[in-house]
Structures are given as structure tokens and as C-alpha cells.
Scaffold this active site. Sequence first.
Site, PDB file in Angstrom:
ATOM      1  N   GLU A   2      -5.421  -4.824  10.395  1.00 17.31           N
ATOM      2  CA  GLU A   2      -4.387  -3.822  10.637  1.00 17.31           C
ATOM      3  C   GLU A   2      -4.702  -3.098  11.940  1.00 17.31           C
ATOM      4  O   GLU A   2      -5.506  -2.150  11.943  1.00 17.31           O
ATOM      5  CB  GLU A   2      -4.353  -2.801   9.490  1.00 17.31           C
ATOM      6  CG  GLU A   2      -4.060  -3.427   8.141  1.00 17.31           C
ATOM      7  CD  GLU A   2      -3.492  -2.417   7.164  1.00 17.31           C
ATOM      8  OE1 GLU A   2      -2.406  -2.659   6.641  1.00 17.31           O
ATOM      9  OE2 GLU A   2      -4.118  -1.369   6.950  1.00 17.31           O
ATOM     10  N   GLU A  50      -6.859   4.797   7.703  1.00 18.31           N
ATOM     11  CA  GLU A  50      -6.655   6.226   7.432  1.00 18.31           C
ATOM     12  C   GLU A  50      -7.899   6.824   6.785  1.00 18.31           C
ATOM     13  O   GLU A  50      -8.256   7.969   7.035  1.00 18.31           O
ATOM     14  CB  GLU A  50      -5.396   6.418   6.565  1.00 18.31           C
ATOM     15  CG  GLU A  50      -4.143   6.205   7.403  1.00 18.31           C
ATOM     16  CD  GLU A  50      -2.939   5.686   6.642  1.00 18.31           C
ATOM     17  OE1 GLU A  50      -2.910   5.748   5.405  1.00 18.31           O
ATOM     18  OE2 GLU A  50      -2.008   5.193   7.324  1.00 18.31           O
ATOM     19  N   HIS A  68      -9.466   1.320   4.612  1.00 17.10           N
ATOM     20  CA  HIS A  68      -8.206   1.479   5.346  1.00 17.10           C
ATOM     21  C   HIS A  68      -8.450   2.405   6.534  1.00 17.10           C
ATOM     22  O   HIS A  68      -9.250   3.342   6.450  1.00 17.10           O
ATOM     23  CB  HIS A  68      -7.131   2.057   4.413  1.00 17.10           C
ATOM     24  CG  HIS A  68      -5.785   2.035   5.046  1.00 17.10           C
ATOM     25  ND1 HIS A  68      -5.374   3.012   5.936  1.00 17.10           N
ATOM     26  CD2 HIS A  68      -4.768   1.141   4.977  1.00 17.10           C
ATOM     27  CE1 HIS A  68      -4.165   2.709   6.361  1.00 17.10           C
ATOM     28  NE2 HIS A  68      -3.771   1.582   5.795  1.00 17.10           N
ATOM     29  N   ASN A 116       0.867  -1.179   0.000  1.00 13.34           N
ATOM     30  CA  ASN A 116       0.000   0.000   0.000  1.00 13.34           C
ATOM     31  C   ASN A 116       0.902   1.227   0.000  1.00 13.34           C
ATOM     32  O   ASN A 116       1.467   1.586   1.029  1.00 13.34           O
ATOM     33  CB  ASN A 116      -0.885  -0.037   1.261  1.00 13.34           C
ATOM     34  CG  ASN A 116      -1.712   1.225   1.422  1.00 13.34           C
ATOM     35  OD1 ASN A 116      -1.812   2.037   0.496  1.00 13.34           O
ATOM     36  ND2 ASN A 116      -2.300   1.391   2.599  1.00 13.34           N
ATOM     37  N   LYS A 145       0.175   4.277  -0.371  1.00 14.20           N
ATOM     38  CA  LYS A 145      -0.444   5.495   0.186  1.00 14.20           C
ATOM     39  C   LYS A 145      -0.158   6.680  -0.755  1.00 14.20           C
ATOM     40  O   LYS A 145      -0.197   6.503  -1.967  1.00 14.20           O
ATOM     41  CB  LYS A 145       0.038   5.734   1.619  1.00 14.20           C
ATOM     42  CG  LYS A 145      -0.163   4.476   2.482  1.00 14.20           C
ATOM     43  CD  LYS A 145       0.039   4.683   3.944  1.00 14.20           C
ATOM     44  CE  LYS A 145      -0.193   3.363   4.672  1.00 14.20           C
ATOM     45  NZ  LYS A 145      -0.096   3.485   6.130  1.00 14.20           N
ATOM     46  N   SER A 186       3.278  -2.082  10.450  1.00 17.95           N
ATOM     47  CA  SER A 186       4.717  -2.201  10.722  1.00 17.95           C
ATOM     48  C   SER A 186       5.274  -3.589  10.390  1.00 17.95           C
ATOM     49  O   SER A 186       6.167  -4.086  11.075  1.00 17.95           O
ATOM     50  CB  SER A 186       5.038  -1.803  12.171  1.00 17.95           C
ATOM     51  OG  SER A 186       4.714  -0.444  12.378  1.00 17.95           O
ATOM     52  N   GLY A 233       2.390   2.328  10.803  1.00 20.78           N
ATOM     53  CA  GLY A 233       3.374   3.407  10.659  1.00 20.78           C
ATOM     54  C   GLY A 233       4.040   3.809  11.966  1.00 20.78           C
ATOM     55  O   GLY A 233       4.715   4.826  12.033  1.00 20.78           O
TER      56      GLY A 233
END
Length: 260
Positions: free
Chosen positions: A169, A100, A98, A12, A14, A214, A175
Amino acid sequence: MNSKRTPLIAGNWKMHHGGASGVTLAGEIVALSRSVPHVELLVAPPFTVLAAIAHECDGSKVLLAAQNVHEKDKGAYTGEISAAMLVDSGCTWVILGHSERRQMFGDTDAWVARKTAAALEAGLSPIVCVGETLEEREQGKTLEVVLRQVAAVTEVLAKASLPVAIAYEPVWAIGTGKVAGPAEAEEVHAAIRAALAKVAPALAEKTRILYGGSLKPDNADALLACTNVDGGLIGGASLDASQFGAIARAAEGLAIRFPS
Ligand code: PGA
């Protein structure tokens, strides 16, 4: 990892590599894909570079995904992209829900379900992302949250004839360098599969449940070895071909140990 399902290692990107550097990276991933014959590789670049990367990946086994889609097929939706447009750009997969997007752009369970239906209708396989926040984990709500997010899409996924995937996730691991331990990941992955099996046993068998958050070369072996972890959705480490390749090779090593 489990011999029943081909591992899927997905990058991904991003909001990175939206131009020439993305085409270069895709070329490097096409090259490394030849050294991992038992693993499926997927890249999810920004919209702006999808068509160019589709061209780069043409004839290879590297799959192309978008990072989001709009639920409607056309209309006055300024700034949005439909599933049919993604198919036209060469995508066969799309990442949906996702964290985010859920946190910053208002994606809800219901909206993710409608996007999943729209994607499948247009011929795109979804990777539906689920995961709890740190606060939810600390309150002991991990399974409640994750299984609620999974339940929102189960019926839609059960009707699909295309391949589908769910990515677990944990939001606190994305991250941050903090990673769920193999036992923590396996507990949630097994619970997701059991929840799918209650509604649709065939769906539970076929769904690749990816770990994300991660995931790096140094923890890939331990996480990918878990029985119900069928691959990874990788952010930071997917921006560099050598790191992404190292994770793909870890999956290849495990796939050879557990042949189908
Ligand atoms: P990360 O991102 O690997 O950088 O933690 C994973 C993701 O958000 O898909």
C-alpha cells in the site's frame, strides 16, 4: 493475477461501521459472495462489531479479520486486544502494520514482526502491510523501504502453516484518490515476491500479495490483472457493498480467465 493463487479481496473498514450498519454491510457482502465463487472475500470491521459480524458471516465464505492485535496473550495492557481474543470473536485473519498504525500509533518493523508471530501462534493469518511514503518514493527509496519492511516479517511468515498475505500500500495512494499505475504496482509486487523467494521459495509461491491504495471499481481490472497482484486491500470502496462487489466481480472475471 496468477492461476497459482486464489484472489483475495479484503475490505479494511478502518473506524467505520462499528455497529448495526456494519452488520448490514456484512450481510450484503455475504449475499454478493455467492456470485464470486473463484474469489475469497474478507472484511475487517472495528473490534466492537467483530462478534456480531462473525455471526452474520457464519456458514458463508466471507472471512473475518481484525485491524490490529497486541503481541502479548494477556495481562495489564489497558485498551489492547490479544490474538486469542480475536479468535474467540470469530476472526481467522488480522491486518498488521497498516501505514496508519505505523504513522500514528508507533508500529515499528520489529513490533509488526512480533505481532505477526503472536497472530500466527494463536491461529490467525496475517495481512502484513508495507509501503513507502511520497517522500521516500521521490527519493527513489521505494524498494529499499518496502523490502526492509518485508524482511522484518519474512522469517516469521516462512514458518507459518496458515495462509498469509502481504499488502503493498503506497502511503501516498491511501485515501487520496492517487493510485499506483499497474506497472508501478507490478514492479514492487514482483520485487516482494523475489525477496521472499530468496529466503523461502514455498512462501513466495503461497503468499497473496495484495495491492491497496485508492483501489476502486474503475481501476480494479488493470491492477488485478498484474501477474504478481493477487487481490486487493480496499479502504474507502469497501464501505459500500456495490463498490466492493464491483471490485470482487473484476477479480472473479480475471480468475475465470486464468483458471487454476
Ligand atoms: P483506500 O485505503 O482504499 O481508502 O485508499 C486502503 C487502505 O488503507 O487499506
